[in-house]
Design an enzyme around this catalytic site. Structure first.
Site, PDB file in Angstrom:
ATOM      1  N   ASP A 169      43.151  31.952  39.500  1.00  0.00           N
ATOM      2  CA  ASP A 169      42.097  32.541  38.678  1.00  0.00           C
ATOM      3  C   ASP A 169      42.199  31.919  37.287  1.00  0.00           C
ATOM      4  O   ASP A 169      43.034  31.039  37.051  1.00  0.00           O
ATOM      5  CB  ASP A 169      42.240  34.079  38.634  1.00  0.00           C
ATOM      6  CG  ASP A 169      40.876  34.760  38.551  1.00  0.00           C
ATOM      7  OD1 ASP A 169      40.159  34.505  37.565  1.00  0.00           O
ATOM      8  OD2 ASP A 169      40.527  35.516  39.474  1.00  0.00           O
ATOM      9  N   HIS A 230      36.078  31.430  37.837  1.00  0.00           N
ATOM     10  CA  HIS A 230      37.461  31.928  37.843  1.00  0.00           C
ATOM     11  C   HIS A 230      38.426  30.770  38.069  1.00  0.00           C
ATOM     12  O   HIS A 230      39.401  30.897  38.821  1.00  0.00           O
ATOM     13  CB  HIS A 230      37.650  33.007  38.926  1.00  0.00           C
ATOM     14  CG  HIS A 230      37.046  34.334  38.555  1.00  0.00           C
ATOM     15  ND1 HIS A 230      37.586  35.153  37.600  1.00  0.00           N
ATOM     16  CD2 HIS A 230      35.939  34.968  39.012  1.00  0.00           C
ATOM     17  CE1 HIS A 230      36.840  36.255  37.479  1.00  0.00           C
ATOM     18  NE2 HIS A 230      35.825  36.160  38.318  1.00  0.00           N
ATOM     19  N   ASP A 293      32.706  34.269  43.265  1.00  0.00           N
ATOM     20  CA  ASP A 293      32.230  35.384  42.440  1.00  0.00           C
ATOM     21  C   ASP A 293      32.116  34.977  40.976  1.00  0.00           C
ATOM     22  O   ASP A 293      32.754  34.030  40.527  1.00  0.00           O
ATOM     23  CB  ASP A 293      33.215  36.570  42.552  1.00  0.00           C
ATOM     24  CG  ASP A 293      34.620  36.186  42.123  1.00  0.00           C
ATOM     25  OD1 ASP A 293      35.096  35.111  42.537  1.00  0.00           O
ATOM     26  OD2 ASP A 293      35.245  36.939  41.360  1.00  0.00           O
ATOM     27  N   GLU A 294      31.303  35.717  40.269  1.00  0.00           N
ATOM     28  CA  GLU A 294      31.249  35.677  38.810  1.00  0.00           C
ATOM     29  C   GLU A 294      31.376  34.265  38.233  1.00  0.00           C
ATOM     30  O   GLU A 294      32.300  33.984  37.481  1.00  0.00           O
ATOM     31  CB  GLU A 294      32.357  36.583  38.248  1.00  0.00           C
ATOM     32  CG  GLU A 294      32.227  38.022  38.730  1.00  0.00           C
ATOM     33  CD  GLU A 294      33.339  38.944  38.257  1.00  0.00           C
ATOM     34  OE1 GLU A 294      33.051  40.116  38.010  1.00  0.00           O
ATOM     35  OE2 GLU A 294      34.503  38.503  38.127  1.00  0.00           O
ATOM     36  N   TYR A 387      38.582  49.548  45.436  1.00  0.00           N
ATOM     37  CA  TYR A 387      39.260  48.775  44.396  1.00  0.00           C
ATOM     38  C   TYR A 387      40.445  49.591  43.885  1.00  0.00           C
ATOM     39  O   TYR A 387      40.293  50.549  43.129  1.00  0.00           O
ATOM     40  CB  TYR A 387      38.285  48.395  43.266  1.00  0.00           C
ATOM     41  CG  TYR A 387      37.672  47.036  43.530  1.00  0.00           C
ATOM     42  CD1 TYR A 387      37.367  46.653  44.836  1.00  0.00           C
ATOM     43  CD2 TYR A 387      37.444  46.114  42.513  1.00  0.00           C
ATOM     44  CE1 TYR A 387      36.839  45.408  45.121  1.00  0.00           C
ATOM     45  CE2 TYR A 387      36.907  44.858  42.792  1.00  0.00           C
ATOM     46  CZ  TYR A 387      36.607  44.519  44.090  1.00  0.00           C
ATOM     47  OH  TYR A 387      36.093  43.281  44.374  1.00  0.00           O
ATOM     48  N   PHE A 388      41.633  49.195  44.338  1.00  0.00           N
ATOM     49  CA  PHE A 388      42.816  49.983  43.992  1.00  0.00           C
ATOM     50  C   PHE A 388      43.345  49.671  42.597  1.00  0.00           C
ATOM     51  O   PHE A 388      44.374  50.206  42.189  1.00  0.00           O
ATOM     52  CB  PHE A 388      43.910  49.788  45.053  1.00  0.00           C
ATOM     53  CG  PHE A 388      43.622  50.493  46.368  1.00  0.00           C
ATOM     54  CD1 PHE A 388      42.450  51.210  46.569  1.00  0.00           C
ATOM     55  CD2 PHE A 388      44.547  50.437  47.406  1.00  0.00           C
ATOM     56  CE1 PHE A 388      42.188  51.857  47.777  1.00  0.00           C
ATOM     57  CE2 PHE A 388      44.305  51.082  48.617  1.00  0.00           C
ATOM     58  CZ  PHE A 388      43.124  51.784  48.803  1.00  0.00           C
ATOM     59  N   ASP A 389      42.628  48.804  41.863  1.00  0.00           N
ATOM     60  CA  ASP A 389      42.963  48.686  40.436  1.00  0.00           C
ATOM     61  C   ASP A 389      42.310  49.835  39.658  1.00  0.00           C
ATOM     62  O   ASP A 389      42.724  50.150  38.553  1.00  0.00           O
ATOM     63  CB  ASP A 389      42.535  47.329  39.853  1.00  0.00           C
ATOM     64  CG  ASP A 389      41.053  47.042  40.028  1.00  0.00           C
ATOM     65  OD1 ASP A 389      40.476  47.445  41.073  1.00  0.00           O
ATOM     66  OD2 ASP A 389      40.452  46.411  39.130  1.00  0.00           O
ATOM     67  N   THR A 435      45.131  42.784  39.349  1.00  0.00           N
ATOM     68  CA  THR A 435      46.332  43.213  38.623  1.00  0.00           C
ATOM     69  C   THR A 435      46.253  43.117  37.092  1.00  0.00           C
ATOM     70  O   THR A 435      47.286  43.070  36.430  1.00  0.00           O
ATOM     71  CB  THR A 435      47.553  42.425  39.126  1.00  0.00           C
ATOM     72  OG1 THR A 435      47.277  41.025  38.984  1.00  0.00           O
ATOM     73  CG2 THR A 435      47.853  42.752  40.570  1.00  0.00           C
TER      74      THR A 435
HETATM   75  C1  TNX Z   1      35.782  41.692  39.623  1.00  0.00           C
HETATM   76  S1  TNX Z   1      35.929  41.497  42.598  1.00  0.00           S
HETATM   77  C2  TNX Z   1      36.427  40.541  40.062  1.00  0.00           C
HETATM   78  C3  TNX Z   1      37.833  40.316  39.670  1.00  0.00           C
HETATM   79  C4  TNX Z   1      38.339  41.378  38.721  1.00  0.00           C
HETATM   80  C5  TNX Z   1      37.879  42.747  39.166  1.00  0.00           C
HETATM   81  C6  TNX Z   1      38.394  43.867  38.326  1.00  0.00           C
HETATM   82  C7  TNX Z   1      35.694  40.081  42.249  1.00  0.00           C
HETATM   83  C8  TNX Z   1      35.262  39.284  43.348  1.00  0.00           C
HETATM   84  N1  TNX Z   1      35.885  39.670  40.974  1.00  0.00           N
HETATM   85  O1  TNX Z   1      37.956  39.024  39.137  1.00  0.00           O
HETATM   86  O2  TNX Z   1      39.728  41.317  38.691  1.00  0.00           O
HETATM   87  O3  TNX Z   1      36.456  42.782  39.163  1.00  0.00           O
HETATM   88  O4  TNX Z   1      38.072  45.132  38.878  1.00  0.00           O
END
Ligand code: TNX
Length: 482
Positions: A169, A230, A293-294, A387-389, A435
């Site tokens: 990441d 990421h 993602d993102e 989402y266990f965070d 984490t």
């Molecule tokens: C979104 S879930 C993310 C992660 C972050 C998380 C924090 C996902 C595919 N991307 O990079 O750690 O939210 O809740």
């Protein structure tokens, strides 16, 4: 027991676990036989010492038999406890191992709840879903090999069978690479705001050992290399792969970086192909997760390489450029016998039906509808529950990231409630353990439990057999088990 078996009938009698436990694997798997016998005997001895319960003289047999007649499910087993002995039958080694995990819980419960006595019973068991996953982010915080072993052991005990390892990441790259050594030499280390250096990576021999250890427990390891976003740790090592190269560092704050891999440069394509070949060689399983993602497209919009690629390939926009990159990598990986998994953002472009979609945004319904329409198999990990965070409690001093997902939320989640017209595309579900707010193993454990028990049960036990009050009582009885 958790997860509660498919069917479990007690027959009334019980007997004390004697001092000696004999165990045989009837198809003469000697190594396993010794391992299981040794483990079970010392486990029972430790429990009897811990609870001050003296085991009577004598012995009992545990007979583990591979038997094609027990073919109700490849991961299933039958366990019969009667007349002072135990039989576990299954059609596969995996089934026998599941049965053995159930036996360990019963032995624990015998000493902790029933004065060292086992109840006679007949269990016929099998899982509800094939994909019973747990994820761990080792980039935001670094967790060494010994904690990964512990994590896998927790999974085994709960009959979870897919370990999704988020290895890369913005905040750190965690894999030794011979082909691109700057990844672990530079990309694995970040400079924190206070000037200290934080990080780490797994050596290849450690990875091989952990993957083999997981396999011995019936757990498949899915490595994730998140691209094109990421990926700032990759850029810290190889800045030339960015649209506009500069002196990148691993990110030392949480959030989303706008610095993503350039999809226009041929250099990025050959880098990724070589890198993924190296990753594929290290992980023998059938899946590789490519994230997706993102990935903010700010730089792609003004990058001459990306714009040229869009024109040359006749793509509509930057989302389609991301799909193009994914297709390119999935065809490369297909040549190596691997199937690609991606986060649900991959549905925002135009993908074919090959990638498996990991559904994470919101309640998952939008992404599920798209995946089903496209014929893509999918796995559920909606952040609103799995989402266990996220915090486990509403209390103001509860720790974790922004949301709240209590034990009850997790337990009440039924994966089938999100499916549409093509429920056969649902492979199962998993919980994700990001984490950012878990700097050490103790914090991971504190957020993972007890929710991991609820996860295990929603993935294993038939929906009509699940009941929250009953689950909470069984959870209480297993206090101190893991
Ligand atoms: C979104 S879930 C993310 C992660 C972050 C998380 C924090 C996902 C595919 N991307 O990079 O750690 O939210 O809740």
């Amino acid at each position: 027991m958790i997860p509660k078996p498919f069917s479990d009938v007690t027959t009334g009698g019980d007997f004390a676990i004697p001092e000696t436990i004999r165990l045989e694997f009837q198809d003469a798997r000697k190594a396993e036989e010794e391992l299981y016998r040794g483990y079970l005997n010392s486990y029972a001895r430790d429990l009897s010492a811990q609870y001050g319960i003296e085991s009577p003289d004598g012995m009992m047999w545990v007979r583990m038999l591979l038997n094609s007649e027990t073919a109700h499910h490849p991961e299933g087993y039958v366990m019969i406890i009667e007349s002072g002995d135990i039989r576990i039958n299954a059609s596969t080694l995996q089934g026998l191992k599941s049965g053995f995990q159930s036996l360990l819980q019963l032995v624990f419960l015998a000493f902790w709840q029933h004065h060292g006595r086992l109840q006679e019973r007949r269990i016929v068991d099998k899982p509800r879903f094939a994909w019973r996953g747990l994820h761990l982010d080792v980039s935001r915080h670094w967790f060494g090999a010994s904690f990964i072993r512990q994590y896998l052991e927790w999974m085994e005990a709960l009959k979870l069978n897919r370990f999704h390892w988020h290895l890369a990441d913005d905040q750190g790259w965690r894999l030794e690479s011979e082909r691109f050594p700057l990844l672990h030499q530079k990309g694995a280390w970040r400079k924190e705001a206070d000037g200290t250096v934080y990080g780490g990576f797994y050596r290849k021999d450690e990875i091989r050992e952990l993957v083999a250890y997981a396999a011995s427990m019936g757990i498949e390891v899915i490595p994730e290399i998140d691209i094109p976003g990421h990926a700032q740790a990759i850029l810290a090592a190889y800045p030339g792969l960015a649209c506009f190269p500069q002196d990148f560092e691993c990110l030392n704050v949480w959030g989303i970086s706008t610095h993503i891999l350039c999809a226009g440069k041929d250099e990025t394509i050959s880098f990724l192909e070589d890198l993924l070949s190296e990753v594929a060689e290290l992980f023998p399983g059938p899946y590789i997760h490519l994230g997706g993602d993102e990935a903010p497209k700010d730089h792609w919009k003004s990058c001459p390489h990306c714009q040229k690629r869009i024109r040359e390939q006749g793509l509509k926009d930057e989302e389609e450029l991301q799909s193009w990159l994914l297709k390119k990598m999935s065809s490369h990986l297909r040549g190596l016998g691997k199937q690609v998994i991606g986060w649900d953002e991959i549905l925002d472009g135009n993908i074919d039906s090959e990638p498996i979609v990991m559904v994470w945004r919101g309640d998952g319904k939008d992404a599920v509808a798209k995946a089903e329409a496209g014929g893509n198999a999918y796995i559920l990990c909606p952040n609103s529950t799995l989402y266990f965070d996220w915090k486990q409690h509403y209390a103001t001093d509860a720790f974790g990231s922004h949301g709240v997902s209590t034990l009850e939320h997790v337990y009440s989640f039924d994966p089938m409630s999100v499916t549409g017209a093509s429920p056969h595309l649902l492979l199962g579900a998993q919980a994700n353990v990001w984490t950012e707010y878990m700097p050490d193993p103790a914090r991971v454990k504190a957020l993972l439990f007890p929710r991991a028990y609820a996860l295990a049960e929603l993935l294993w036990t038939p929906q009509e057999e699940r009941d929250e009050a009953d689950f909470l009582a069984r959870l209480k009885a297993l206090e101190g088990y893991l």
